[in-house]
Design a protein around this motif. Structure first.
Motif, PDB file in Angstrom:
ATOM      1  N   GLY A  11     -41.271   7.316  -0.062  1.00 53.08           N
ATOM      2  CA  GLY A  11     -40.928   7.082   1.333  1.00 53.08           C
ATOM      3  C   GLY A  11     -41.722   5.987   2.024  1.00 53.08           C
ATOM      4  N   MET A  12     -42.719   5.435   1.334  1.00 49.10           N
ATOM      5  CA  MET A  12     -43.551   4.426   1.978  1.00 49.10           C
ATOM      6  C   MET A  12     -42.770   3.152   2.296  1.00 49.10           C
ATOM      7  N   ASP A  13     -41.680   2.925   1.609  1.00 48.71           N
ATOM      8  CA  ASP A  13     -40.891   1.720   1.844  1.00 48.71           C
ATOM      9  C   ASP A  13     -39.900   1.885   2.998  1.00 48.71           C
ATOM     10  N   ASN A  14     -39.977   2.985   3.713  1.00 52.86           N
ATOM     11  CA  ASN A  14     -39.058   3.249   4.819  1.00 52.86           C
ATOM     12  C   ASN A  14     -39.860   3.312   6.126  1.00 52.86           C
ATOM     13  N   PRO A  15     -39.804   2.246   6.930  1.00 49.11           N
ATOM     14  CA  PRO A  15     -40.593   2.227   8.160  1.00 49.11           C
ATOM     15  C   PRO A  15     -39.999   3.060   9.292  1.00 49.11           C
ATOM     16  N   ASN A  18     -37.078   2.876  14.174  1.00 50.41           N
ATOM     17  CA  ASN A  18     -37.499   2.136  15.365  1.00 50.41           C
ATOM     18  C   ASN A  18     -38.581   1.095  15.091  1.00 50.41           C
ATOM     19  N   ALA A  19     -38.786   0.751  13.837  1.00 44.47           N
ATOM     20  CA  ALA A  19     -39.826  -0.235  13.515  1.00 44.47           C
ATOM     21  C   ALA A  19     -39.389  -1.626  13.950  1.00 44.47           C
ATOM     22  N   PHE A  26     -45.154  -5.608   7.628  1.00 46.08           N
ATOM     23  CA  PHE A  26     -46.429  -5.051   7.178  1.00 46.08           C
ATOM     24  C   PHE A  26     -46.216  -3.964   6.130  1.00 46.08           C
ATOM     25  N   ILE A  27     -45.277  -3.063   6.380  1.00 49.80           N
ATOM     26  CA  ILE A  27     -45.006  -1.968   5.450  1.00 49.80           C
ATOM     27  C   ILE A  27     -44.455  -2.504   4.132  1.00 49.80           C
ATOM     28  N   ASP A  28     -43.535  -3.440   4.200  1.00 51.75           N
ATOM     29  CA  ASP A  28     -42.983  -4.035   2.974  1.00 51.75           C
ATOM     30  C   ASP A  28     -44.065  -4.714   2.150  1.00 51.75           C
TER      31      ASP A  28
END
Length: 66
Positions: A11-15, A18-19, A26-28
């Motif tokens: 799930g870390m690849d899903n911001p 509302n990002a 940054f998350i990517d």
């Protein structure tokens, strides 16, 4: 240890819905750096996640993931 790392990436690849652009970027970037650091691929993670979601309790990750 790799299985624990794969689990933490779930799930870390899903911001989220509302990002803004900077948050998504940054998350990517962080996600892709971790994939590279540990030698994982998106396909490898997807296969692992499906296996864990659909596994019997005896096949799930051990309790010592930290």
């Amino acid at each position: 240890m790799d299985d624990c790392r794969r689990a933490l990436l779930f799930g870390m690849d899903n911001p989220g819905p509302n990002a803004d652009f900077n948050q998504k970027t940054f998350i990517d970037l962080a996600y892709n750096k971790l994939l590279t650091k540990y030698g994982f691929s998106v396909e490898n993670l997807n296969e692992f996640n499906l296996k864990q979601v659909n596994s019997s309790s005896s096949d799930k990750l051990p309790n010592d993931c930290k």
